[in-house]
Write an enzyme that holds these catalytic residues in place. Structure first.
Site, short mmCIF file in Angstrom:
data_model
loop_
_atom_site.label_atom_id
_atom_site.label_comp_id
_atom_site.label_asym_id
_atom_site.label_seq_id
_atom_site.Cartn_x
_atom_site.Cartn_y
_atom_site.Cartn_z
N CYS A 192 42.30 34.65 31.75
CA CYS A 192 41.12 34.43 32.57
C CYS A 192 39.86 34.99 31.90
CB CYS A 192 41.31 34.99 33.98
SG CYS A 192 41.94 36.64 34.00
N HIS A 203 39.60 40.63 14.36
CA HIS A 203 39.40 40.17 15.73
C HIS A 203 40.72 40.11 16.51
CE1 HIS A 203 37.66 37.95 19.08
NE2 HIS A 203 38.72 37.16 19.02
N GLU A 246 43.15 47.97 28.85
CA GLU A 246 43.99 47.39 29.92
C GLU A 246 45.24 46.79 29.27
OE1 GLU A 246 44.57 44.09 30.55
OE2 GLU A 246 43.23 43.09 29.16
N PRO A 247 46.38 46.90 29.94
CA PRO A 247 47.64 46.59 29.26
C PRO A 247 48.05 45.12 29.28
CG PRO A 247 48.06 47.54 31.41
CD PRO A 247 46.57 47.45 31.27
N GLN A 248 47.40 44.27 30.08
CA GLN A 248 47.93 42.90 30.23
C GLN A 248 47.78 42.06 28.96
OE1 GLN A 248 46.05 44.19 32.68
NE2 GLN A 248 47.17 43.93 34.60
N GLN A 299 49.92 38.75 27.36
CA GLN A 299 49.39 37.38 27.38
C GLN A 299 49.43 36.77 25.99
OE1 GLN A 299 45.75 38.66 29.16
NE2 GLN A 299 46.31 37.93 31.20
N GLY A 358 40.21 54.10 59.84
CA GLY A 358 39.07 53.22 59.68
C GLY A 358 39.42 52.11 58.71
N GLY A 408 37.81 49.33 55.59
CA GLY A 408 36.82 49.26 54.51
C GLY A 408 37.51 48.71 53.30
N GLU A 409 36.72 48.01 52.49
CA GLU A 409 37.31 47.30 51.37
C GLU A 409 38.05 48.25 50.45
OE1 GLU A 409 35.86 44.16 48.02
OE2 GLU A 409 34.40 44.85 49.51
N CYS A 437 39.15 51.23 50.92
CA CYS A 437 40.28 51.84 51.59
C CYS A 437 41.50 50.91 51.54
CB CYS A 437 39.89 52.05 53.05
SG CYS A 437 40.50 53.55 53.74
#
Lengths: 433, 300
Positions: free
Chosen positions: A50, A99, A114-116, A120, A189, A191-192, A194
């Site tokens: 992506c 590269h 990041e490990p992905q 890929q 509560g 919240g995003e 949370c």
């Protein structure tokens, strides 16, 4: 033979462009075959995630190869080349190697480390190997890239720390509880952030979720989403002792949980540790709660500080990783250039010549009654033999060098005759005389 | 032969400790594995030394301070190897192996000669009492290491100083679990040691309990650990409180083990005190048995 890279990534193209050039993961055969059927393109691998779409290929002609790959990307996705071109980057030779090594080692990722990405690229290579569009060069190249990525992973701490608030909270919890599988999370509560944190806890094995909210219906809705239990806000302190991890983000203007409350809760829990995460602004939990024994309270600012220092650490580790990449490029490039024909012929000749000289010297040493004339004839004879023997492989190599798969022969020769991978410069000069 | 074994053990322990400390700085898997092999090799050599000494002396070699400290060190390493394998925390070694090494070093201060055993003490109970006691001590030593680690990690988490050291240390729960596990093994061993000691005292001196300082302090140690175990089981003392008590317990234990022998006169301390009185012209009173018993001869 040259390695050529053409592609675009989150650094050069917006998601609107990226999604247009993306390749569907399960239909890689067609584009891969199309690539290797292009003139002068001998091997190809397509990486499509992506955040990036890249084509790695081998070609004799660098500029021509790049142009063909660009044209392919545009044509295959029916985008005018003029639209696509500004977003594309191209690399060849050492830069191409650097590269791909950097991409595999996650040094070029949006979140460095990041490990992905490695997985890929492995998948992408898997398709190329399955449809046989990768050959001797790209096989070796990508395996090298994987091993560089592995080296970076083990020798630096590039991926060892959390770089999002939610992950930082999970990592902290693991340093308190070790195993999250018998731990319960309570959401106070909504919240995003949370909810995101709660999801992360569940993904990392947390056993269950309790949700409470001033509006009970919202609590019920959220509880349903997490397959958890809804608790009435007034009953909060009847349930709090059952929670190990508490995520709080209410809109309350004052503290809703104080040290006294937590002390009572801890008594009911027999002092089992608790981890409070206060995401609300203004805060929900009195900071004095952190002073209660076996209780750990982190606010969103604390977590952000953790993330900031982790990011800084990653940046420092990335420098070490770049050094590793640089070291490995040299090695691989040496191998790649050894696939060139001329140095191989030189190396092959000198291997034969060395053997001839050595054997001749041995014979002459044991055979002292030979006249100088006879010695000369012996010398001429042996020379003629190796010249005759070497003629066919040399001419085949030179012919395939005009356009065929010389690298295959070269690699085979080097292995069969145990030739050095990089012959010294002066020997190349000799041949040209 | 005996000295060679002893000093090679000491040497390997030294290298293993350095390796474990290096692991603290650079926690690489290979370094941890290497440290583990080293300490295991050292342990086997140490066992060989102890066995050799046993055959030479014809009795369990725990009758003077040199032998006792060495045996204490052996038990700590043995218990550590078991715990380390179970919990897979190499880093525990960075905190425990130095203790074993220091004990070995201290043991070299004391005379190594095999002294004839007081005939009153010759009994199968010597082996039982001392072995059980030392393995009990050793589990508490490992608990001590884990407790120190707990307090350090707890400090990092509370103060939110999450540096490199925080990353390397295991989770609080794991450390607390090690602490608890050690307690559940160490406490029964300590209890057995006291009981077997009492039985032995009965066969040697005709009385189960004579309140000599060693016995008194053993009882104090036992009470400290009993309190900790009780607290854990009933009111759920855990975490920081348990760690602090494990540390206090270990210091009391060390005093019982070494301090009592050196500072307080009593039945258990005959040889070490003799040694001090003879060599140092110390101000300690020449030891006289507190309990006069026909079977128990004078101090030498």
């Amino acid at each position: 033979m040259n390695i050529v890279v053409v592609g675009l990534s989150h650094k050069t193209a917006s998601v609107e462009i990226r999604e247009k050039v993306a390749f569907a993961p399960n239909q890689m055969e067609k584009p891969l075959q199309a690539l290797v059927s292009l003139p002068d393109i001998t091997e190809a691998v397509i990486v499509s995630t992506c955040n990036r779409v890249e084509v790695y290929a081998t070609s004799r002609d660098i500029a021509g190869g790049m142009a063909r790959l660009k044209r392919f990307l545009a044509d295959y996705h029916h985008i005018p080349l003029e639209t696509l071109e500004p977003h594309l980057y191209t690399h060849h030779g050492e830069a191409a190697i650097r590269h791909v090594f950097r991409v595999s080692a996650s040094l070029d990722s949006m979140v460095v480390g990041e490990p992905q990405i490695l997985g890929q690229i492995k998948t992408a290579y898997g398709y190329a190997a399955e449809y046989k569009t990768s050959g001797i060069i790209l096989n070796r190249f990508l395996h090298k890239a994987f091993s560089v990525a592995k080296r970076v992973r083990t020798e630096t701490k590039i991926a060892s720390s959390a770089v999002s608030v939610a992950f930082a909270a999970v990592e902290l919890a693991k340093k308190i509880f070790d195993d999250l599988s018998d731990k319960t999370v309570m959401l106070i509560g909504a919240g995003e952030m949370c909810e995101l944190a709660a999801k992360h806890f569940l993904n990392n094995g947390a056993r269950g979720v309790m949700v409470t909210n001033r509006t009970f219906e919202r609590a019920e809705k959220l509880a349903e989403e997490f397959d958890g239990k809804a608790v009435r806000f007034d009953d909060l302190f009847d349930y709090l002792h059952k929670a190990d991890i508490v995520l709080s983000s209410t809109g309350a203007p004052h503290f809703i949980i104080g040290p006294r409350d937590v002390e009572n809760v801890m008594r009911r829990r027999k002092l089992k540790p608790m981890f409070f995460i206060d995401i609300a602004v203004p805060r929900d939990i009195d900071p004095k709660v952190n002073d209660v024994e076996n209780v750990y309270l982190y606010t969103v600012d604390d977590l952000q500080e953790v993330v900031a220092s982790n990011l800084q650490q990653r940046a420092e580790e990335a420098k070490k990783a770049e050094d590793i990449v640089s070291q490995e490029i040299g090695q691989f490039f040496k191998w790649l250039s050894s696939l060139d024909i001329t140095p191989t012929i030189v190396a092959l000749r000198s291997r034969f010549e060395e053997t001839r000289q050595a054997e001749l010297a041995k014979t002459l040493a044991n055979w002292k009654d030979l006249t100088p004339e006879e010695q000369k004839r012996l010398e001429a004879l042996t020379s003629a033999i190796i010249n005759k023997l070497l003629h066919p492989p040399t001419s085949v190599l030179k012919q395939t060098g005009q356009g065929g798969r010389a690298d295959l022969y070269v690699d085979a020769l080097r292995n069969l005759f145990d030739l050095e991978t990089a012959p010294p410069e002066e020997e190349v000069g000799e041949l040209e005389e | 032969m005996n000295a060679v074994l002893f000093y090679s053990t000491l040497g390997i322990y030294f290298v293993a400790t350095v390796a474990y400390l290096a692991y603290l700085i650079k926690p690489r898997e290979t370094l941890g594995q290497a440290s583990r092999w080293l300490i295991t090799a050292g342990f086997l050599l140490h066992c060989a030394f102890t066995l050799d000494r046993y055959l030479e002396a014809g009795r369990t070699p725990i009758t003077n301070l040199h032998e006792s400290l060495s045996f204490f060190s052996l038990s700590i390493v043995g218990v550590f190897i078991i715990i380390e394998r179970k919990y897979k925390v190499f880093i525990l070694g960075s905190f425990v192996t130095p203790v074993a090494l220091i004990l070995m070093l201290v043991s070299t201060i004391f005379p190594t000669a095999i002294t004839p055993l007081n005939p009153a003490l010759k009994s199968k109970w010597l082996a039982v009492h001392t072995t059980v006691a030392f393995f009990g001590y050793a589990t508490f030593a490992v608990a001590f290491g884990a407790a120190i680690m707990y307090l350090i990690q707890e400090h990092f988490l509370k103060s939110k100083k999450l540096g490199a050291m925080y990353q390397k240390l295991p989770s609080l729960d794991k450390l607390d679990d090690i602490n608890y596990r050690c307690l559940t093994f160490g406490f029964p061993l300590l209890t057995l040691a006291i009981i077997s000691g009492a039985i032995w005292a009965e066969t040697a001196w005709g009385t189960y309990w004579s309140w000599d300082p060693k016995e008194t302090w053993s009882l104090i140690t036992w009470f400290v650990y009993a309190a900790l175990l009780h607290g854990r089981l009933t009111t759920g003392w855990r975490g920081k409180k348990a760690a602090i008590l494990a540390i206090i317990g270990f210091f009391v234990l060390l005093f019982t083990f070494i301090g009592v022998n050196l500072l307080l006169p009593g039945l258990h301390s005959a040889q070490s005190l003799d040694f001090l009185a003879r060599t140092k012209k110390s101000s300690f009173p020449i030891w006289k048995p507190i309990v006069s018993h026909p079977d128990f001869p004078d101090g030498n």
